[in-house]
Design a protein around this motif. Structure first.
Motif, PDB file in Angstrom:
ATOM      1  N   PRO A 136      74.306  23.961  90.039  1.00  0.00           N
ATOM      2  CA  PRO A 136      72.951  23.413  89.872  1.00  0.00           C
ATOM      3  C   PRO A 136      71.931  24.509  89.592  1.00  0.00           C
ATOM      4  CG  PRO A 136      74.018  22.532  91.847  1.00  0.00           C
ATOM      5  CD  PRO A 136      74.857  23.664  91.381  1.00  0.00           C
ATOM      6  N   ARG A 137      70.912  24.162  88.782  1.00  0.00           N
ATOM      7  CA  ARG A 137      69.794  25.058  88.488  1.00  0.00           C
ATOM      8  C   ARG A 137      68.516  24.272  88.717  1.00  0.00           C
ATOM      9  NH1 ARG A 137      71.403  29.270  84.270  1.00  0.00           N
ATOM     10  NH2 ARG A 137      73.680  29.145  84.140  1.00  0.00           N
ATOM     11  N   TRP A 138      67.494  24.906  89.258  1.00  0.00           N
ATOM     12  CA  TRP A 138      66.278  24.180  89.593  1.00  0.00           C
ATOM     13  C   TRP A 138      65.050  25.082  89.546  1.00  0.00           C
ATOM     14  CZ3 TRP A 138      65.626  26.696  94.332  1.00  0.00           C
ATOM     15  CH2 TRP A 138      66.813  27.087  94.982  1.00  0.00           C
ATOM     16  N   LEU A 139      63.933  24.470  89.166  1.00  0.00           N
ATOM     17  CA  LEU A 139      62.666  25.180  89.105  1.00  0.00           C
ATOM     18  C   LEU A 139      62.085  25.361  90.497  1.00  0.00           C
ATOM     19  CD1 LEU A 139      60.931  23.328  86.117  1.00  0.00           C
ATOM     20  CD2 LEU A 139      62.200  25.481  86.053  1.00  0.00           C
ATOM     21  N   MET A 140      61.317  26.432  90.669  1.00  0.00           N
ATOM     22  CA  MET A 140      60.603  26.643  91.916  1.00  0.00           C
ATOM     23  C   MET A 140      59.108  26.613  91.611  1.00  0.00           C
ATOM     24  SD  MET A 140      63.206  29.318  93.797  1.00  0.00           S
ATOM     25  CE  MET A 140      62.455  29.167  95.416  1.00  0.00           C
ATOM     26  N   GLN A 141      58.447  27.782  91.575  1.00  0.00           N
ATOM     27  CA  GLN A 141      57.025  27.808  91.264  1.00  0.00           C
ATOM     28  C   GLN A 141      56.674  29.022  90.429  1.00  0.00           C
ATOM     29  OE1 GLN A 141      54.778  27.534  94.942  1.00  0.00           O
ATOM     30  NE2 GLN A 141      54.334  25.388  94.558  1.00  0.00           N
ATOM     31  N   VAL A 142      55.539  28.957  89.743  1.00  0.00           N
ATOM     32  CA  VAL A 142      55.016  30.117  89.026  1.00  0.00           C
ATOM     33  C   VAL A 142      53.850  30.693  89.814  1.00  0.00           C
ATOM     34  CG1 VAL A 142      55.713  29.202  86.784  1.00  0.00           C
ATOM     35  CG2 VAL A 142      53.402  28.743  87.643  1.00  0.00           C
ATOM     36  N   GLY A 143      53.581  31.986  89.590  1.00  0.00           N
ATOM     37  CA  GLY A 143      52.438  32.651  90.195  1.00  0.00           C
ATOM     38  C   GLY A 143      51.451  33.001  89.097  1.00  0.00           C
ATOM     39  N   THR A 144      50.171  32.806  89.346  1.00  0.00           N
ATOM     40  CA  THR A 144      49.151  33.048  88.335  1.00  0.00           C
ATOM     41  C   THR A 144      48.110  34.054  88.798  1.00  0.00           C
ATOM     42  OG1 THR A 144      47.811  31.185  89.121  1.00  0.00           O
ATOM     43  CG2 THR A 144      49.421  30.723  87.387  1.00  0.00           C
ATOM     44  N   ALA A 145      47.457  34.686  87.832  1.00  0.00           N
ATOM     45  CA  ALA A 145      46.350  35.590  88.114  1.00  0.00           C
ATOM     46  C   ALA A 145      45.092  34.762  88.330  1.00  0.00           C
ATOM     47  CB  ALA A 145      46.160  36.562  86.945  1.00  0.00           C
ATOM     48  N   ALA A 146      43.987  35.434  88.665  1.00  0.00           N
ATOM     49  CA  ALA A 146      42.734  34.729  88.939  1.00  0.00           C
ATOM     50  C   ALA A 146      42.238  33.948  87.732  1.00  0.00           C
ATOM     51  CB  ALA A 146      41.665  35.730  89.384  1.00  0.00           C
ATOM     52  N   ASP A 147      42.585  34.411  86.524  1.00  0.00           N
ATOM     53  CA  ASP A 147      42.138  33.704  85.322  1.00  0.00           C
ATOM     54  C   ASP A 147      43.100  32.605  84.892  1.00  0.00           C
ATOM     55  OD1 ASP A 147      44.264  35.162  84.428  1.00  0.00           O
ATOM     56  OD2 ASP A 147      43.164  36.282  82.892  1.00  0.00           O
ATOM     57  N   GLY A 148      44.123  32.345  85.705  1.00  0.00           N
ATOM     58  CA  GLY A 148      45.063  31.276  85.407  1.00  0.00           C
ATOM     59  C   GLY A 148      46.258  31.693  84.587  1.00  0.00           C
ATOM     60  N   ALA A 149      46.315  32.942  84.145  1.00  0.00           N
ATOM     61  CA  ALA A 149      47.444  33.410  83.349  1.00  0.00           C
ATOM     62  C   ALA A 149      48.702  33.490  84.211  1.00  0.00           C
ATOM     63  CB  ALA A 149      47.127  34.782  82.754  1.00  0.00           C
ATOM     64  N   VAL A 150      49.809  32.991  83.699  1.00  0.00           N
ATOM     65  CA  VAL A 150      51.078  33.020  84.426  1.00  0.00           C
ATOM     66  C   VAL A 150      51.610  34.446  84.442  1.00  0.00           C
ATOM     67  CG1 VAL A 150      53.463  32.199  84.473  1.00  0.00           C
ATOM     68  CG2 VAL A 150      51.612  30.642  83.831  1.00  0.00           C
ATOM     69  N   GLU A 151      51.931  34.953  85.630  1.00  0.00           N
ATOM     70  CA  GLU A 151      52.404  36.330  85.776  1.00  0.00           C
ATOM     71  C   GLU A 151      53.847  36.425  86.232  1.00  0.00           C
ATOM     72  OE1 GLU A 151      49.692  38.548  88.240  1.00  0.00           O
ATOM     73  OE2 GLU A 151      48.627  39.194  86.436  1.00  0.00           O
ATOM     74  N   HIS A 152      54.316  35.417  86.942  1.00  0.00           N
ATOM     75  CA  HIS A 152      55.697  35.452  87.413  1.00  0.00           C
ATOM     76  C   HIS A 152      56.147  34.048  87.806  1.00  0.00           C
ATOM     77  CE1 HIS A 152      54.547  34.965  91.685  1.00  0.00           C
ATOM     78  NE2 HIS A 152      53.548  35.792  91.408  1.00  0.00           N
ATOM     79  N   GLY A 153      57.436  33.889  88.003  1.00  0.00           N
ATOM     80  CA  GLY A 153      57.969  32.600  88.421  1.00  0.00           C
ATOM     81  C   GLY A 153      59.430  32.739  88.811  1.00  0.00           C
TER      82      GLY A 153
END
Length: 223
Positions: free
Chosen positions: A47-64
């Motif tokens: 199985p493979r599954w999504l978790m969460q993304v992390g964003t900067a203060a301006d909303g840009a996705v930085e990691h996940g």
């Protein structure tokens, strides 16, 4: 990286030991990322599954993070039963955008550069989010987690230290060096790819030595 201080809440997908599957599984944030996502290669058939993304203060996705295997839970650590009972088997791959020092969106300050240490930190904190020593009282968990989080940060900031060894694993078929460490809670590793991202990973019950990573061709297939 700016999201480092928020990673405890964002990256693991838990809050106060509780999980939020619906929040983890949304693919929208992943689709906004300007960098490729990584997971285990096609040799992994579980199985493979999504978790969460992390964003900067301006909303840009930085990691996940992308999960593989059994979906872990803190409850698994202190469930009543034999201490020899097998725990969940999982591996989580953390993709971190490689970014230099840059100005914040409002122009008032600088955002820290991301590095392999950023990936190691996020992976270390991710593993902690699903860890709870069975003998520990519930009321002590916050203090324990804070202490262990500080330890994870110190370890991530010293990748040349004795706590880390070197492990070579395939990334898109190319042998790539990773920093690797084990603990009683599981394992953590971190490295970089030619695609402009840093990779972190953590897991338990699955050996890190047999893993291989590859770019995810269609992240929507994980939703």
């Amino acid at each position: 990286m700016e999201t480092t201080s928020q990673a405890v809440a964002q990256a693991p997908g838990t809050e106060g030991g509780q999980q939020f599957p619906a929040a983890r599984r949304t693919v929208d944030g992943y689709l906004l990322a300007p960098f490729p996502w990584y997971g285990l290669d096609e040799a992994f058939t579980g199985p493979r599954w999504l978790m969460q993304v992390g964003t900067a203060a301006d909303g840009a996705v930085e990691h996940g993070s992308i999960g593989h295997g059994d979906e872990p839970s803190v409850k698994n650590e202190f469930a009543v039963g034999s201490p020899d009972e097998p725990r969940e088997k999982f591996a989580v791959v953390v993709t971190v955008a490689a970014s230099p020092v840059r100005r914040s969106a409002d122009g008032t300050g600088l955002l820290e550069a991301t590095s392999v240490s950023s990936a190691a930190w996020l992976a270390g904190v991710g593993l902690l989010s699903f860890t709870w020593p069975g003998q520990m009282d519930h009321s002590l968990r916050d203090d324990w987690l804070e202490q262990q989080t500080e330890t994870a940060w110190a370890l991530a900031d010293d990748l040349s230290g004795s706590e880390w060894s070197t492990l070579s694993l395939p990334v898109d078929g190319v042998p790539t060096p990773f920093h690797y460490r084990e603990s009683e809670f599981g394992w953590v590793l971190a490295g970089s790819t030619p695609e402009g991202v840093h990779l972190g990973a953590y897991g338990r019950g699955m050996s890190a030595y047999g893993l291989a990573f590859a770019v995810i061709k269609d992240i929507k297939a994980y939703a």
